[in-house]
Design a protein around this motif. Structure first.
Motif, PDB file in Angstrom:
ATOM      1  N   LYS A 140       0.819  -1.214   0.000  1.00 23.32           N
ATOM      2  CA  LYS A 140       0.000   0.000   0.000  1.00 23.32           C
ATOM      3  C   LYS A 140       0.851   1.262   0.000  1.00 23.32           C
ATOM      4  O   LYS A 140       0.346   2.355  -0.277  1.00 23.32           O
ATOM      5  CB  LYS A 140      -0.954   0.003   1.194  1.00 23.32           C
ATOM      6  CG  LYS A 140      -0.295   0.116   2.551  1.00 23.32           C
ATOM      7  CD  LYS A 140      -1.346   0.124   3.653  1.00 23.32           C
ATOM      8  CE  LYS A 140      -0.713   0.228   5.037  1.00 23.32           C
ATOM      9  NZ  LYS A 140      -1.757   0.227   6.098  1.00 23.32           N
ATOM     10  N   SER A 181      -1.266  -1.427  -3.714  1.00 27.61           N
ATOM     11  CA  SER A 181      -2.566  -2.001  -3.380  1.00 27.61           C
ATOM     12  C   SER A 181      -2.680  -2.168  -1.871  1.00 27.61           C
ATOM     13  O   SER A 181      -1.726  -2.592  -1.220  1.00 27.61           O
ATOM     14  CB  SER A 181      -2.749  -3.362  -4.069  1.00 27.61           C
ATOM     15  OG  SER A 181      -3.973  -3.962  -3.703  1.00 27.61           O
ATOM     16  N   ASP A 182      -3.810  -1.835  -1.322  1.00 25.56           N
ATOM     17  CA  ASP A 182      -4.093  -2.089   0.092  1.00 25.56           C
ATOM     18  C   ASP A 182      -4.602  -3.516   0.204  1.00 25.56           C
ATOM     19  O   ASP A 182      -5.773  -3.788  -0.013  1.00 25.56           O
ATOM     20  CB  ASP A 182      -5.131  -1.091   0.603  1.00 25.56           C
ATOM     21  CG  ASP A 182      -5.337  -1.191   2.108  1.00 25.56           C
ATOM     22  OD1 ASP A 182      -4.687  -2.046   2.745  1.00 25.56           O
ATOM     23  OD2 ASP A 182      -6.146  -0.425   2.652  1.00 25.56           O
ATOM     24  N   TRP A 183      -3.681  -4.424   0.495  1.00 30.31           N
ATOM     25  CA  TRP A 183      -3.924  -5.862   0.450  1.00 30.31           C
ATOM     26  C   TRP A 183      -4.511  -6.240  -0.915  1.00 30.31           C
ATOM     27  O   TRP A 183      -3.917  -5.994  -1.935  1.00 30.31           O
ATOM     28  CB  TRP A 183      -4.788  -6.311   1.622  1.00 30.31           C
ATOM     29  CG  TRP A 183      -4.142  -6.133   2.970  1.00 30.31           C
ATOM     30  CD1 TRP A 183      -4.664  -5.546   4.077  1.00 30.31           C
ATOM     31  CD2 TRP A 183      -2.811  -6.539   3.366  1.00 30.31           C
ATOM     32  NE1 TRP A 183      -3.773  -5.545   5.120  1.00 30.31           N
ATOM     33  CE2 TRP A 183      -2.627  -6.154   4.716  1.00 30.31           C
ATOM     34  CE3 TRP A 183      -1.746  -7.178   2.716  1.00 30.31           C
ATOM     35  CZ2 TRP A 183      -1.445  -6.377   5.419  1.00 30.31           C
ATOM     36  CZ3 TRP A 183      -0.562  -7.408   3.413  1.00 30.31           C
ATOM     37  CH2 TRP A 183      -0.427  -7.016   4.746  1.00 30.31           C
ATOM     38  N   PHE A 184      -5.715  -6.803  -0.972  1.00 28.42           N
ATOM     39  CA  PHE A 184      -6.221  -7.350  -2.233  1.00 28.42           C
ATOM     40  C   PHE A 184      -6.978  -6.326  -3.089  1.00 28.42           C
ATOM     41  O   PHE A 184      -7.495  -6.681  -4.153  1.00 28.42           O
ATOM     42  CB  PHE A 184      -7.182  -8.512  -1.948  1.00 28.42           C
ATOM     43  CG  PHE A 184      -6.555  -9.671  -1.224  1.00 28.42           C
ATOM     44  CD1 PHE A 184      -5.832 -10.632  -1.911  1.00 28.42           C
ATOM     45  CD2 PHE A 184      -6.696  -9.806   0.147  1.00 28.42           C
ATOM     46  CE1 PHE A 184      -5.257 -11.714  -1.247  1.00 28.42           C
ATOM     47  CE2 PHE A 184      -6.131 -10.884   0.820  1.00 28.42           C
ATOM     48  CZ  PHE A 184      -5.402 -11.844   0.125  1.00 28.42           C
ATOM     49  N   SER A 185      -7.035  -5.070  -2.676  1.00 26.22           N
ATOM     50  CA  SER A 185      -7.957  -4.109  -3.293  1.00 26.22           C
ATOM     51  C   SER A 185      -7.724  -3.883  -4.785  1.00 26.22           C
ATOM     52  O   SER A 185      -8.683  -3.600  -5.522  1.00 26.22           O
ATOM     53  CB  SER A 185      -7.885  -2.768  -2.556  1.00 26.22           C
ATOM     54  OG  SER A 185      -6.593  -2.190  -2.678  1.00 26.22           O
ATOM     55  N   SER A 186      -6.488  -3.996  -5.262  1.00 32.53           N
ATOM     56  CA  SER A 186      -6.194  -3.697  -6.671  1.00 32.53           C
ATOM     57  C   SER A 186      -6.045  -4.929  -7.543  1.00 32.53           C
ATOM     58  O   SER A 186      -5.640  -4.822  -8.708  1.00 32.53           O
ATOM     59  CB  SER A 186      -4.915  -2.851  -6.773  1.00 32.53           C
ATOM     60  OG  SER A 186      -5.083  -1.610  -6.140  1.00 32.53           O
ATOM     61  N   GLU A 210      -8.598  -7.507  -7.756  1.00 30.57           N
ATOM     62  CA  GLU A 210      -9.868  -8.233  -7.731  1.00 30.57           C
ATOM     63  C   GLU A 210     -10.012  -9.147  -8.944  1.00 30.57           C
ATOM     64  O   GLU A 210      -9.568  -8.826 -10.035  1.00 30.57           O
ATOM     65  CB  GLU A 210     -11.033  -7.238  -7.668  1.00 30.57           C
ATOM     66  CG  GLU A 210     -11.124  -6.502  -6.335  1.00 30.57           C
ATOM     67  CD  GLU A 210     -12.361  -5.633  -6.251  1.00 30.57           C
ATOM     68  OE1 GLU A 210     -13.177  -5.701  -7.184  1.00 30.57           O
ATOM     69  OE2 GLU A 210     -12.501  -4.915  -5.257  1.00 30.57           O
ATOM     70  N   ASP A 243      -4.065  -8.053  10.686  1.00 31.83           N
ATOM     71  CA  ASP A 243      -3.738  -8.248   9.272  1.00 31.83           C
ATOM     72  C   ASP A 243      -3.655  -9.724   8.906  1.00 31.83           C
ATOM     73  O   ASP A 243      -4.078 -10.123   7.818  1.00 31.83           O
ATOM     74  CB  ASP A 243      -2.421  -7.546   8.935  1.00 31.83           C
ATOM     75  CG  ASP A 243      -2.566  -6.034   8.931  1.00 31.83           C
ATOM     76  OD1 ASP A 243      -3.475  -5.525   8.254  1.00 31.83           O
ATOM     77  OD2 ASP A 243      -1.779  -5.358   9.618  1.00 31.83           O
ATOM     78  N   ASN A 264      -9.615 -13.574   3.593  1.00 30.54           N
ATOM     79  CA  ASN A 264      -9.856 -13.101   2.231  1.00 30.54           C
ATOM     80  C   ASN A 264      -9.086 -13.862   1.156  1.00 30.54           C
ATOM     81  O   ASN A 264      -9.490 -13.858  -0.006  1.00 30.54           O
ATOM     82  CB  ASN A 264      -9.528 -11.617   2.135  1.00 30.54           C
ATOM     83  CG  ASN A 264     -10.560 -10.751   2.827  1.00 30.54           C
ATOM     84  OD1 ASN A 264     -11.590 -10.422   2.251  1.00 30.54           O
ATOM     85  ND2 ASN A 264     -10.288 -10.400   4.073  1.00 30.54           N
ATOM     86  N   TYR A 309      -8.893 -15.671  -3.578  1.00 33.57           N
ATOM     87  CA  TYR A 309      -7.837 -15.358  -4.547  1.00 33.57           C
ATOM     88  C   TYR A 309      -6.909 -16.545  -4.810  1.00 33.57           C
ATOM     89  O   TYR A 309      -5.958 -16.414  -5.573  1.00 33.57           O
ATOM     90  CB  TYR A 309      -7.017 -14.162  -4.050  1.00 33.57           C
ATOM     91  CG  TYR A 309      -7.844 -12.904  -3.935  1.00 33.57           C
ATOM     92  CD1 TYR A 309      -8.000 -12.041  -5.010  1.00 33.57           C
ATOM     93  CD2 TYR A 309      -8.506 -12.592  -2.748  1.00 33.57           C
ATOM     94  CE1 TYR A 309      -8.781 -10.892  -4.918  1.00 33.57           C
ATOM     95  CE2 TYR A 309      -9.287 -11.447  -2.642  1.00 33.57           C
ATOM     96  CZ  TYR A 309      -9.424 -10.608  -3.729  1.00 33.57           C
ATOM     97  OH  TYR A 309     -10.194  -9.481  -3.628  1.00 33.57           O
TER      98      TYR A 309
END
Length: 293
Positions: free
Chosen positions: A154, A179-184, A186, A229, A236, A240
């Motif tokens: 991030k 990316s904030d963990w998986f945000s970018s 998807e 975290d 999550n 993925y």
């Protein structure tokens, strides 16, 4: 102070004595005063350690002596060696470091070893969460050039630094994304997800000791029990990972049982926790059983 025309050998002995006097050392397993002295002098002379052993009688210039003094003064204040010299060796790589990222630790090489020991096809997709300097992603890519490896962080400065390290280590195919963990990422799926996430309690007294005083707290702490975290990643990651994909996480030495239980509760099988070279539980891992993939 070092005398003018001091030799490499004399400089190392003097530095080791000064660091020992100021108790800049570990608790017995390593002579870190001697190790730090060598790394700092190599940084000063821009050489490898073999040069120090090959030319112990070589005299230092006044400029080199002054630079070495400055480096040592910073180390005596507790400043991390890696930040002073600007790099840290990890796996077979030399990584540029900055105060924007966590300094790679030898313990994290265990995660790399465990990932490499898993059975995969020749070409897989790998995701490194919270990549920092890019250490884990680049180490895996260096051993498997056919793997498709993505590292995310991030922190935009960390992404720039990891990209720089990829170039310097001739691994340009490794991709780094902010990316904030998986945000970018998807809708993407991976065969292997790895991470050395923040896992220290916010109020842990160790945060006021040693090198971590100078490292970014965002890369170290994660909630009141250090598990925020880690829990988020495990919960999550099932969205993925491909069928039978693996998740490997580094964690604190008292968190192994809790982390392993989180793996099991979230649909992972073949769950186990491995110890580092100090015999401390350090990495937990599990394979998605396919029900959620």
């Amino acid at each position: 102070m070092l005398e003018p025309n001091s030799t490499i050998e004399q400089a190392l002995k003097w530095a080791r004595r000064k660091l020992t006097e100021h108790q800049i050392s570990d608790d017995g397993m390593y002579d870190s005063a001697a190790i730090d002295s060598k790394v700092l002098l190599c940084g000063c002379l821009e050489c490898e350690q073999i040069y120090l052993h090959t030319w112990p009688e070589k005299q230092l210039t006044i400029e080199q002596i002054n630079t070495f003094h400055h480096m040592l003064e910073k180390r005596i204040l507790g400043y991390p060696v890696a930040y002073i010299v600007g790099f840290r060796d990890f796996w077979s790589l030399r990584l540029t470091v900055s105060e924007a990222t966590l300094i790679p630790r030898p313990e994290t090489e265990l995660l790399v070893e465990l990932a490499l020991d898993l059975s995969f096809d020749d070409s897989i997709r790998v995701l490194d969460l919270g990549t920092g300097t890019g250490a884990i992603a680049l180490a895996l890519a260096s051993e498997n050039k056919q793997w498709s490896v993505i590292g995310i962080d991030k922190n935009s400065e960390a992404v720039k630094l990891a990209t720089l390290n990829a170039t310097k280590n001739q691994l340009p195919d490794v991709e780094f994304i902010q990316s904030d963990w998986f945000s970018s990422i998807e809708k993407q799926k991976f065969d292997l997800i790895v991470s050395n996430p923040p896992y220290i309690e916010i109020n842990d007294h160790h945060l006021t000791q040693g090198d971590v005083r100078f490292e970014p707290s965002s890369a170290l702490t994660s909630g009141n029990n250090g598990l925020d975290d880690i829990r988020f990643i495990i919960v999550n990651s099932v969205n993925y990972l491909n069928h039978k994909g693996w998740l490997l996480l580094e964690h604190g030495n008292e968190q192994g049982g809790i982390v392993a239980n989180l793996f099991t509760l979230n649909g992972f099988s073949n769950v186990r926790t491995e110890c580092d070279l100090n015999g401390q539980p350090r990495v937990s891992m599990g394979q998605l059983n396919g029900l959620n993939s």
